[in-house]
Scaffold this motif. Structure first.
Motif, short mmCIF file in Angstrom:
data_model
loop_
_atom_site.label_atom_id
_atom_site.label_comp_id
_atom_site.label_asym_id
_atom_site.label_seq_id
_atom_site.Cartn_x
_atom_site.Cartn_y
_atom_site.Cartn_z
N ALA A 524 36.85 -21.24 16.10
CA ALA A 524 35.59 -21.21 15.33
C ALA A 524 35.80 -21.34 13.82
O ALA A 524 35.13 -20.68 13.04
N HIS A 525 36.75 -22.19 13.44
CA HIS A 525 36.91 -22.57 12.02
C HIS A 525 37.32 -21.42 11.11
O HIS A 525 37.05 -21.46 9.90
N TRP A 526 37.98 -20.40 11.63
CA TRP A 526 38.42 -19.30 10.77
C TRP A 526 39.47 -19.74 9.77
O TRP A 526 39.71 -19.06 8.77
N TRP A 527 40.12 -20.89 10.00
CA TRP A 527 41.15 -21.36 9.08
C TRP A 527 40.58 -21.66 7.69
O TRP A 527 41.33 -21.71 6.72
N ARG A 528 39.27 -21.85 7.61
CA ARG A 528 38.68 -22.18 6.30
C ARG A 528 38.86 -21.05 5.29
O ARG A 528 39.07 -21.31 4.09
N LEU A 529 38.77 -19.80 5.76
CA LEU A 529 38.87 -18.66 4.82
C LEU A 529 40.24 -18.58 4.14
O LEU A 529 40.31 -18.55 2.91
N PRO A 530 41.36 -18.52 4.89
CA PRO A 530 42.65 -18.47 4.19
C PRO A 530 42.94 -19.73 3.38
O PRO A 530 43.60 -19.66 2.35
N SER A 531 42.43 -20.87 3.85
CA SER A 531 42.65 -22.12 3.09
C SER A 531 41.92 -22.08 1.76
O SER A 531 42.48 -22.50 0.71
N LEU A 532 40.69 -21.60 1.74
CA LEU A 532 39.94 -21.48 0.49
C LEU A 532 40.60 -20.50 -0.46
O LEU A 532 40.71 -20.73 -1.68
N VAL A 533 41.05 -19.37 0.08
CA VAL A 533 41.72 -18.36 -0.76
C VAL A 533 43.01 -18.93 -1.34
O VAL A 533 43.30 -18.76 -2.53
N ALA A 534 43.79 -19.62 -0.50
CA ALA A 534 45.04 -20.21 -0.99
C ALA A 534 44.77 -21.27 -2.03
O ALA A 534 45.48 -21.36 -3.06
N LEU A 535 43.74 -22.10 -1.80
CA LEU A 535 43.39 -23.13 -2.77
C LEU A 535 43.02 -22.51 -4.11
O LEU A 535 43.45 -22.99 -5.17
N GLY A 536 42.24 -21.43 -4.08
CA GLY A 536 41.87 -20.75 -5.32
C GLY A 536 43.08 -20.21 -6.06
O GLY A 536 43.18 -20.34 -7.29
N TYR A 537 44.02 -19.61 -5.31
CA TYR A 537 45.20 -19.05 -5.98
C TYR A 537 46.08 -20.16 -6.56
O TYR A 537 46.57 -20.05 -7.70
N LEU A 538 46.29 -21.23 -5.80
CA LEU A 538 47.12 -22.33 -6.29
C LEU A 538 46.49 -22.99 -7.51
O LEU A 538 47.19 -23.35 -8.48
N ALA A 539 45.17 -23.14 -7.50
CA ALA A 539 44.48 -23.72 -8.65
C ALA A 539 44.62 -22.82 -9.87
O ALA A 539 44.85 -23.29 -11.00
N ALA A 540 44.52 -21.51 -9.66
CA ALA A 540 44.67 -20.57 -10.78
C ALA A 540 46.07 -20.64 -11.36
O ALA A 540 46.25 -20.58 -12.58
N CYS A 541 47.09 -20.76 -10.49
CA CYS A 541 48.46 -20.88 -10.98
C CYS A 541 48.66 -22.15 -11.80
O CYS A 541 49.31 -22.15 -12.85
N SER A 542 48.10 -23.24 -11.30
CA SER A 542 48.29 -24.52 -12.00
C SER A 542 47.56 -24.56 -13.33
O SER A 542 47.98 -25.26 -14.27
N LEU A 543 46.46 -23.82 -13.44
CA LEU A 543 45.65 -23.83 -14.67
C LEU A 543 45.92 -22.63 -15.56
O LEU A 543 45.23 -22.43 -16.56
N HIS A 544 46.92 -21.80 -15.20
CA HIS A 544 47.23 -20.61 -16.00
C HIS A 544 47.61 -21.02 -17.43
O HIS A 544 48.43 -21.89 -17.64
N GLY A 545 47.00 -20.38 -18.38
CA GLY A 545 47.22 -20.73 -19.78
C GLY A 545 46.14 -21.64 -20.33
O GLY A 545 45.96 -21.74 -21.56
#
Length: 547
Positions: A524-545
């Motif tokens: 039932a598409h539960w993979w969307r939640l960890p993927s969204l969280v991971a995407l947010g964290y990776l984006a934050a790391c790449s844009l840090h500073g």
């Protein structure tokens, strides 16, 4: 040879050999047929011991370590392998099996000079040869057979031996006994390769060849470790390190003799048989025994420098507790799963409430929601206060974030995530745990909150594993072993890997990865939640500073 290379080689060779050996098992007549005292109902190939022996011997031969007692140990393993393979094919009587064990034990004692020559009271005392030799002989023969007798449920003998070997390796590297550490780590690799095929329902058994080699190995390593003159470890420590197989063997043999039967006569009175009779299922019985051995593991660590009297007394207390509890439960007619009179389950109000709570839309779903929220809270806490990553890490995070976003857009309506999104989530977890060690986060400043969060996360994962009807990723006793070793070993005081926050970081990473794997494996598409969280964290790391 590097330890990690030896571990991986033994595991890889074992895993690679098992499938072709399984295909040839019927032609070579290496099948374990069902019978009254066994729990399996169809013939199972018993070739796992051959694969484990091959992986172990190859890794140890390539290690380049040929000082005694290594040659004597390898010779003993070969003897047990030959007699064990012979037994697995034609089912030998007790006489020839015992002959093979005697040859292996005499080789390690005479050629390898491995004996129980001291005891530890207020200080170490030398034993006369007339006591040391018979004591060593009985111990090595006894433990070899104890592991063989414990091989009654899928994953049981391999798992309990893996725990014992892990304890031996930790003690060996802490006290400076490289032979024990190297051999133990290599065999652990072979066992892990085997257990992936042996976890219930097992596709392969180790056979007498495998169980006797494991018993012989763990007994020899325990003697070498505790009798080393340069280490202050107590001589009686093997009683705790090999506790459950020894307790099981003493219990069943004593009962047989009290009933006027031969102590070697097979029956269904082992600890695992008793647990099954009390209503535990296969997984629960195995994990219960793992838990008992894990408790003895930790007890052995804390008592490693105590007198032999203290250790023997502790072992006797645990033995009485285990045996007494089993006898009392049987005498009282207690069962783990009480049922109503019609056999359809509990008829009480509490029972009906539990059934209501276990429905897929309730507790299993709530567990998934909490797991997703806990992972998000952790990543947010680290991302908010972690130091700025280096430029190459930021570039990598940006690339993975873009790929993750594109993959999510393409698969948004699909039930399965694919390996790419799962890999991105695991990469985010590794990065977060790494940066967590570099700074003090919101959760670090509130230690109690962090403990509560991760404890609740573990409970939610276990609930999901046990209650989910749509799960595709199942927890196995092997997974429990991995979690225990990853969490407990680095955090034991005085451990060689317990410095700084390594133990805490490993524990966090293991729990988080199991949580994310649970979400990705749900339907039932539960993979969307960890993927969204991971995407947010990776984006934050790449844009840090820049933010």
């Amino acid at each position: 040879m590097d330890l990690m290379l030896g571990f991986l080689l033994a595991m890889s060779v074992t895993m690679a050999l098992i499938p072709p050996l399984m295909q040839a098992a019927a032609r070579w007549r290496f099948l374990d047929a069902p019978e009254a005292r066994k729990v399996h109902t169809t013939p199972v190939p018993r070739v796992g011991g051959i694969a484990m022996a091959a992986g172990t011997l190859l890794a140890l031969l390539l290690s380049g370590e040929f000082a005694q007692p290594m040659p004597a140990y390898l010779a003993g393993v070969l003897v047990l392998l030959l007699f064990g393979v012979w037994d697995d094919r034609v089912t030998l009587s007790a006489g020839p099996k015992l002959l093979g064990q005697i040859i292996a034990v005499l080789l390690i004692m005479q050629w390898g000079d491995v004996t129980i020559s001291t005891v530890t009271l207020a200080e170490r005392y030398e034993l006369p040869g007339g006591i040391a030799w018979p004591l060593t002989f009985v111990f090595l023969i006894g433990v070899t057979n104890a592991i063989n007798l414990a091989d009654g449920l899928d994953g049981l003998a391999g798992g309990t031996t893996l725990l014992s070997l892990s304890a031996l390796a930790l003690l060996a590297f802490t006290s400076g006994t490289p032979f024990v550490g190297v051999v133990a780590i290599v065999i652990v690799g072979a066992i892990l390769g085997f257990l992936r095929y042996n976890t219930h329902p097992a596709r392969v058994f180790m056979g007498d060849g495998g169980s006797q080699i494991l018993g012989f190995s763990v007994a020899v390593l325990a003697v070498v470790l505790t009798q080393d003159e340069t280490t202050p470890l107590s001589s009686a420590l093997p009683l705790l390190l090999l506790g459950i197989p020894i307790i099981d063997t003493l219990m069943v043999m004593t009962q047989r003799m009290l009933e006027g039967r031969s102590p070697l006569q097979a029956d269904r009175n082992h600890i695992h048989h008793r647990l099954l009779a009390l209503g535990f299922d296969h997984h629960e019985a195995v994990m219960g025994i793992y838990l008992l051995q894990a408790c003895l593991f930790v007890t052995a660590w804390y008592l490693r420098y105590e007198s032999d009297f203290t250790i023997v007394a502790s072992f006797a207390g645990v033995s009485l507790l285990v045996i007494g509890s089993l006898h009392l439960a049987t005498a009282l007619g207690w069962r783990w799963r009480p049922v109503s009179r019609n056999g359809n389950g509990s008829s009480s109000q509490l029972g009906r409430f539990v059934v209501w709570l276990r429905a897929p839309a309730r507790l299993p779903r709530w567990a998934l929601l909490f797991i997703a929220a806990a992972v998000a809270v952790y990543l947010f806490s680290v991302g908010l206060e972690s130091p700025q990553p280096s430029s190459d890490v930021q570039i990598m995070a940006a690339i993975v974030a873009v790929v993750t976003a594109g993959s999510m857009a393409m698969r948004w309506r699909e039930a399965d995530s694919g390996w790419m999104l799962k890999g991105a989530a695991f990469l985010a977890l590794v990065m977060a745990v790494y940066f967590d060690r570099q700074t003090t986060t919101f959760l670090d400043r509130r230690a109690t909150l962090q403990v509560v969060l991760f404890t609740a996360l573990v409970i939610a994962i276990v609930i999901r594993f046990r209650l989910a009807s749509d799960r595709r990723f199942r927890v196995t006793p092997l997974d429990i072993l991995v979690v225990f070793i990853a969490v407990a070993v680095p955090n034991l005081p005085g451990s060689v890997v317990s410095s700084a926050t390594v133990g805490e970081s490993i524990a966090k990473l293991v729990v988080l990865m199991y949580g994310v794997e649970t979400l990705f494996s749900a339907s039932a598409h539960w993979w969307r939640l960890p993927s969204l969280v991971a995407l947010g964290y990776l984006a934050a790391c790449s844009l840090h500073g820049w933010l």
